[in-house]
Design a protein around this motif. Structure first.
Motif, PDB file in Angstrom:
ATOM      1  N   MET A  68       0.833  -1.208   0.000  1.00  0.00           N
ATOM      2  CA  MET A  68       0.000   0.000   0.000  1.00  0.00           C
ATOM      3  C   MET A  68       0.872   1.264   0.000  1.00  0.00           C
ATOM      4  SD  MET A  68      -3.118  -1.036  -0.189  1.00  0.00           S
ATOM      5  CE  MET A  68      -2.429  -2.351  -1.228  1.00  0.00           C
ATOM      6  N   GLU A  69       1.948   1.201   0.769  1.00  0.00           N
ATOM      7  CA  GLU A  69       2.881   2.339   0.836  1.00  0.00           C
ATOM      8  C   GLU A  69       3.585   2.528  -0.507  1.00  0.00           C
ATOM      9  OE1 GLU A  69       4.564   5.601   2.523  1.00  0.00           O
ATOM     10  OE2 GLU A  69       3.128   4.252   3.513  1.00  0.00           O
ATOM     11  N   LYS A  70       3.920   1.427  -1.151  1.00  0.00           N
ATOM     12  CA  LYS A  70       4.607   1.486  -2.449  1.00  0.00           C
ATOM     13  C   LYS A  70       3.757   2.205  -3.493  1.00  0.00           C
ATOM     14  CE  LYS A  70       6.271  -1.549  -6.147  1.00  0.00           C
ATOM     15  NZ  LYS A  70       6.465  -2.972  -6.569  1.00  0.00           N
ATOM     16  N   TYR A  71       2.451   1.958  -3.467  1.00  0.00           N
ATOM     17  CA  TYR A  71       1.551   2.571  -4.442  1.00  0.00           C
ATOM     18  C   TYR A  71       0.836   3.816  -3.904  1.00  0.00           C
ATOM     19  CZ  TYR A  71       2.140  -1.674  -7.219  1.00  0.00           C
ATOM     20  OH  TYR A  71       2.668  -2.712  -7.971  1.00  0.00           O
ATOM     21  N   THR A 140      -8.679   2.541  -6.704  1.00  0.00           N
ATOM     22  CA  THR A 140      -7.409   1.852  -6.445  1.00  0.00           C
ATOM     23  C   THR A 140      -6.616   1.665  -7.736  1.00  0.00           C
ATOM     24  OG1 THR A 140      -8.364   0.661  -4.560  1.00  0.00           O
ATOM     25  CG2 THR A 140      -6.355  -0.244  -5.526  1.00  0.00           C
ATOM     26  N   MET A 141      -7.304   1.236  -8.783  1.00  0.00           N
ATOM     27  CA  MET A 141      -6.631   1.045 -10.065  1.00  0.00           C
ATOM     28  C   MET A 141      -6.112   2.372 -10.620  1.00  0.00           C
ATOM     29  SD  MET A 141      -6.597  -2.160 -10.475  1.00  0.00           S
ATOM     30  CE  MET A 141      -5.822  -2.088 -12.093  1.00  0.00           C
ATOM     31  N   THR A 142      -6.892   3.447 -10.442  1.00  0.00           N
ATOM     32  CA  THR A 142      -6.474   4.771 -10.920  1.00  0.00           C
ATOM     33  C   THR A 142      -5.217   5.244 -10.194  1.00  0.00           C
ATOM     34  OG1 THR A 142      -8.766   5.362 -11.443  1.00  0.00           O
ATOM     35  CG2 THR A 142      -7.190   7.173 -11.207  1.00  0.00           C
ATOM     36  N   LEU A 143      -5.194   5.068  -8.876  1.00  0.00           N
ATOM     37  CA  LEU A 143      -4.026   5.484  -8.100  1.00  0.00           C
ATOM     38  C   LEU A 143      -2.797   4.655  -8.449  1.00  0.00           C
ATOM     39  CD1 LEU A 143      -5.675   6.081  -4.592  1.00  0.00           C
ATOM     40  CD2 LEU A 143      -4.924   7.800  -6.247  1.00  0.00           C
ATOM     41  N   MET A 144      -3.006   3.383  -8.705  1.00  0.00           N
ATOM     42  CA  MET A 144      -1.881   2.534  -9.098  1.00  0.00           C
ATOM     43  C   MET A 144      -1.341   2.946 -10.468  1.00  0.00           C
ATOM     44  SD  MET A 144      -3.126  -1.241  -7.755  1.00  0.00           S
ATOM     45  CE  MET A 144      -1.600  -2.047  -8.259  1.00  0.00           C
ATOM     46  N   LEU A 145      -2.233   3.312 -11.388  1.00  0.00           N
ATOM     47  CA  LEU A 145      -1.794   3.774 -12.709  1.00  0.00           C
ATOM     48  C   LEU A 145      -1.033   5.096 -12.597  1.00  0.00           C
ATOM     49  CD1 LEU A 145      -4.816   3.010 -15.061  1.00  0.00           C
ATOM     50  CD2 LEU A 145      -2.498   2.086 -15.213  1.00  0.00           C
ATOM     51  N   ARG A 146      -1.512   5.974 -11.730  1.00  0.00           N
ATOM     52  CA  ARG A 146      -0.814   7.244 -11.531  1.00  0.00           C
ATOM     53  C   ARG A 146       0.589   7.004 -10.996  1.00  0.00           C
ATOM     54  NH1 ARG A 146      -2.592  11.461  -6.936  1.00  0.00           N
ATOM     55  NH2 ARG A 146      -1.532   9.835  -5.725  1.00  0.00           N
ATOM     56  N   ASN A 147       0.702   6.070 -10.058  1.00  0.00           N
ATOM     57  CA  ASN A 147       2.014   5.741  -9.512  1.00  0.00           C
ATOM     58  C   ASN A 147       2.901   5.124 -10.587  1.00  0.00           C
ATOM     59  OD1 ASN A 147       3.701   5.254  -6.906  1.00  0.00           O
ATOM     60  ND2 ASN A 147       3.717   3.254  -7.944  1.00  0.00           N
ATOM     61  N   HIS A 148       2.295   4.316 -11.467  1.00  0.00           N
ATOM     62  CA  HIS A 148       3.027   3.718 -12.581  1.00  0.00           C
ATOM     63  C   HIS A 148       3.577   4.806 -13.507  1.00  0.00           C
ATOM     64  CE1 HIS A 148       3.854   0.854 -15.879  1.00  0.00           C
ATOM     65  NE2 HIS A 148       3.374   1.796 -16.664  1.00  0.00           N
ATOM     66  N   ALA A 149       2.737   5.817 -13.786  1.00  0.00           N
ATOM     67  CA  ALA A 149       3.168   6.916 -14.663  1.00  0.00           C
ATOM     68  C   ALA A 149       4.295   7.718 -14.037  1.00  0.00           C
ATOM     69  CB  ALA A 149       1.978   7.820 -14.967  1.00  0.00           C
ATOM     70  N   ILE A 150       4.213   7.940 -12.728  1.00  0.00           N
ATOM     71  CA  ILE A 150       5.273   8.688 -12.029  1.00  0.00           C
ATOM     72  C   ILE A 150       6.589   7.922 -12.080  1.00  0.00           C
ATOM     73  CG2 ILE A 150       6.025   9.525  -9.764  1.00  0.00           C
ATOM     74  CD1 ILE A 150       3.078  10.143  -9.147  1.00  0.00           C
ATOM     75  N   ASP A 151       6.510   6.592 -11.883  1.00  0.00           N
ATOM     76  CA  ASP A 151       7.714   5.760 -11.948  1.00  0.00           C
ATOM     77  C   ASP A 151       8.318   5.785 -13.346  1.00  0.00           C
ATOM     78  OD1 ASP A 151       7.509   5.102  -9.308  1.00  0.00           O
ATOM     79  OD2 ASP A 151       6.556   3.144  -9.650  1.00  0.00           O
ATOM     80  N   ALA A 152       7.445   5.826 -14.357  1.00  0.00           N
ATOM     81  CA  ALA A 152       7.931   5.842 -15.740  1.00  0.00           C
ATOM     82  C   ALA A 152       8.690   7.126 -16.035  1.00  0.00           C
ATOM     83  CB  ALA A 152       6.750   5.686 -16.697  1.00  0.00           C
ATOM     84  N   GLU A 153       8.218   8.232 -15.458  1.00  0.00           N
ATOM     85  CA  GLU A 153       8.880   9.514 -15.694  1.00  0.00           C
ATOM     86  C   GLU A 153      10.195   9.636 -14.931  1.00  0.00           C
ATOM     87  OE1 GLU A 153       6.095  12.494 -14.633  1.00  0.00           O
ATOM     88  OE2 GLU A 153       4.764  12.136 -16.339  1.00  0.00           O
ATOM     89  N   SER A 154      10.283   8.932 -13.785  1.00  0.00           N
ATOM     90  CA  SER A 154      11.467   9.072 -12.934  1.00  0.00           C
ATOM     91  C   SER A 154      12.560   8.053 -13.235  1.00  0.00           C
ATOM     92  CB  SER A 154      11.057   8.946 -11.460  1.00  0.00           C
ATOM     93  OG  SER A 154      10.502   7.665 -11.208  1.00  0.00           O
ATOM     94  N   THR A 155      12.305   7.154 -14.181  1.00  0.00           N
ATOM     95  CA  THR A 155      13.304   6.138 -14.545  1.00  0.00           C
ATOM     96  C   THR A 155      13.602   6.232 -16.032  1.00  0.00           C
ATOM     97  OG1 THR A 155      11.621   4.454 -15.000  1.00  0.00           O
ATOM     98  CG2 THR A 155      12.472   4.582 -12.741  1.00  0.00           C
ATOM     99  N   THR A 156      14.677   5.610 -16.409  1.00  0.00           N
ATOM    100  CA  THR A 156      15.068   5.607 -17.826  1.00  0.00           C
ATOM    101  C   THR A 156      14.387   4.487 -18.596  1.00  0.00           C
ATOM    102  OG1 THR A 156      16.972   4.206 -17.274  1.00  0.00           O
ATOM    103  CG2 THR A 156      17.332   6.586 -17.294  1.00  0.00           C
TER     104      THR A 156
END
Length: 212
Positions: A68-71, A140-156
């Motif tokens: 939960m903390e991860k997402y 929940t799915m929306t928040l997880m997708l948002r976190n996925h998008a943030i991770d995509a922007e912060s990584t190569t």
């Protein structure tokens, strides 16, 4: 005279020897059955609450909260728990009030109204479970997708989805949601549906009794 006529004649003879119940006796029988059904609705709602609470305690271990903390879902999850418990408490209280009303009802007209009120409360409760489950799932799915998008922007790494992948993801999500809600509806249909049908049968018997 054929066999059917003989059976009818025999039934008429037996019917005369059968005891005829008075209006008050029939009403008391229906009243007791209705009170017992509503009590079971109240008891089942309490058992359901405690079972859900136990499952939450067992499943929500340290690893669960780490996920939960991860997402970034910790605060949202806590809010969902609090709100769902409060609303569930409210419905349990309503079931208790309905039981007390029916158990102290002293006339058929009021009993009919209380039966309809109880059926409506149960339907609202099932509606709340289905709607809240769907909303929580989608958020929940929306928040997880948002976190996925943030991770995509912060990584190569390229973590973005193309159109086909998005369609598959959205379709899979909607299918999973439909299955989840279908299973929940089926469970509540079995658990509460049997009691509601018996309660409505009592209502129709009362209505027929009042018309006679």
């Amino acid at each position: 005279m054929d066999d059917l006529d003989l059976l009818k004649e025999d039934w008429k003879k037996q019917e005369k020897s059968l005891p005829h119940l008075s209006y008050n006796e029939i009403y008391k029988m229906i009243w007791k059955k209705s009170s017992s059904i509503v009590k079971w609705i109240f008891v089942i709602s309490i058992l359901e609450f405690f079972l859900g609470a136990i499952l939450n305690i067992v499943l929500a271990d340290k690893e669960y909260w780490q996920q939960m903390e991860k997402y970034n879902l910790t605060e949202f999850t806590i809010i969902v728990y609090i709100v769902s418990y409060l609303i569930t408490f409210y419905f349990i209280y309503r079931f208790y009030r309905n039981y007390k009303r029916i158990s102290t009802t002293d006339n058929a007209s009021l009993l009919m109204k209380n039966i309809l009120r109880t059926r409506k409360t149960v339907k609202y409760y099932i509606g709340f479970i289905l709607i809240s489950s769907g909303i929580v799932f989608l958020i929940t799915m929306t928040l997880m997708l948002r976190n996925h998008a943030i991770d995509a922007e912060s990584t190569t790494r390229d973590m973005s989805f193309d159109t086909t992948q998005w369609l598959i993801f959205i379709g899979g999500t909607l299918l999973a949601l439909a299955i989840l809600l279908g299973v929940i509806w089926l469970i509540y249909r079995v658990v509460y549906g049997i009691l509601l049908r018996r309660l409505y049968k009592n209502y129709k018997e009362l209505k027929k009794l009042e018309m006679e």
